[in-house]
Enzyme design. Structure first.
Site, PDB file in Angstrom:
ATOM      1  N   SER A 145       0.853  -1.181   0.000  1.00 63.59           N
ATOM      2  CA  SER A 145       0.000   0.000   0.000  1.00 63.59           C
ATOM      3  C   SER A 145       0.891   1.234   0.000  1.00 63.59           C
ATOM      4  O   SER A 145       2.063   1.168   0.394  1.00 63.59           O
ATOM      5  CB  SER A 145      -0.879   0.006   1.257  1.00 63.59           C
ATOM      6  OG  SER A 145      -1.539   1.248   1.437  1.00 63.59           O
ATOM      7  N   TYR A 158      -2.707  -1.132  10.267  1.00 59.53           N
ATOM      8  CA  TYR A 158      -2.609  -1.248   8.807  1.00 59.53           C
ATOM      9  C   TYR A 158      -1.279  -0.684   8.305  1.00 59.53           C
ATOM     10  O   TYR A 158      -0.582  -1.306   7.506  1.00 59.53           O
ATOM     11  CB  TYR A 158      -3.776  -0.521   8.153  1.00 59.53           C
ATOM     12  CG  TYR A 158      -3.889  -0.733   6.662  1.00 59.53           C
ATOM     13  CD1 TYR A 158      -4.436  -1.906   6.154  1.00 59.53           C
ATOM     14  CD2 TYR A 158      -3.470   0.241   5.767  1.00 59.53           C
ATOM     15  CE1 TYR A 158      -4.556  -2.108   4.786  1.00 59.53           C
ATOM     16  CE2 TYR A 158      -3.586   0.055   4.401  1.00 59.53           C
ATOM     17  CZ  TYR A 158      -4.132  -1.121   3.911  1.00 59.53           C
ATOM     18  OH  TYR A 158      -4.238  -1.311   2.551  1.00 59.53           O
TER      19      TYR A 158
END
Length: 263
Positions: A145, A158
């Site tokens: 990401s 995350y």
């Protein structure tokens, strides 16, 4: 797929929706054999299975597994090897998200995010890698990401996990650099998927904003293009990284984020 390209066995985790589904469909369209994974039962995954099957000549093999369980992650890769004799391309896409201040994030959510997004990649890699080494070829693509390169508030688990996925990618790439195997991470910005759509409500609560303002002022604020990345764009990059022409790309964390990490 051109006639001179041999079909590959491609394992994609978290392939029943979003980025994973787009990747599976693109590899199927290129003529490859897909092994796909999801949390759903085979019955509940039929729509996704049919979508993938409709894009290529090889019916996909579906394996239900909760990748928060390391044993199931390891078994998933071994099931693909047992069915087809090998895994040529491993795409670690499975991931989950939780938006909350770090002190409000329940420990069980922290642990599950890390287990699904990081630990599962470790387990599938350790299962698939021996065969790749034996054959002297292989491709591993980890979906990280932009948050593997940059931080955002309220996403401690995350962000920590995706940074770790990038680190895992680099380390394994160095270990197998002379063995015909490449290992890379794709680092998307905000991609319009069910996962991101589900974040809108959570983000609105955390920031005290309307959902429209969250999309404009929070989600798309870091992306200079002010557009969501589409899943198909990520899929095309994954397909390229799995190709022979990408044999000199390894240990890379490749951004596809509308310019987010250029700032």
């Amino acid at each position: 797929m051109s006639s001179d390209v041999e079909p590959k066995v491609v394992l994609v985790t978290g392939a029943t929706s979003g980025i994973g589904l787009a990747i599976a469909k693109r590899f199927a369209r290129a003529g490859h054999q897909l092994v796909i994974n999801g949390l759903e039962s085979v019955t509940d995954a039929q729509a996704a299975i049919a979508e993938i099957a409709g894009n290529g000549p090889c019916p996909p093999f579906y394996f239900e597994a909760d990748l928060a369980d390391g044993a199931e992650s390891f078994a998933l890769a071994n099931a693909a090897i047992g069915k087809f004799g090998r895994v040529d391309v491993l795409v670690n896409n499975a991931g989950i998200q939780k938006v909350a201040a770090v002190e409000d994030l329940p420990p069980q959510d922290w642990e599950r995010i890390i287990a699904v997004s990081l630990d599962s990649a470790y387990h599938t890699i350790r299962a698939a890698l021996p065969g790749m080494k034996e054959r002297g070829t292989g491709r591993i693509v980890n979906i990280a990401s932009a948050h593997g390169l940059r931080a955002s508030p309220y996403k401690s688990a995350y962000v920590a996990t995706k940074h770790a996925v990038v680190g895992l990618t680099k380390t394994v790439a160095l270990e197998v650099a002379e063995m015909g195997i490449t290992v890379n991470a794709i680092c998307p910005g905000y991609v319009w998927t069910p996962l991101v759509a589900a974040q809108v409500t959570d983000q609105a609560k955390v920031h005290g904003m309307s959902e429209e303002d969250v999309i404009r002022k929070v989600m798309l604020a870091p992306q200079p293009t002010k557009k969501f990345v589409q899943p198909e764009e990520v899929a095309e990059l994954a397909l390229y990284l799995a190709s022979d022409m990408a044999r000199s790309i390894t240990g890379a964390a490749i951004s596809i984020d509308g310019g987010w990490t250029a700032k």
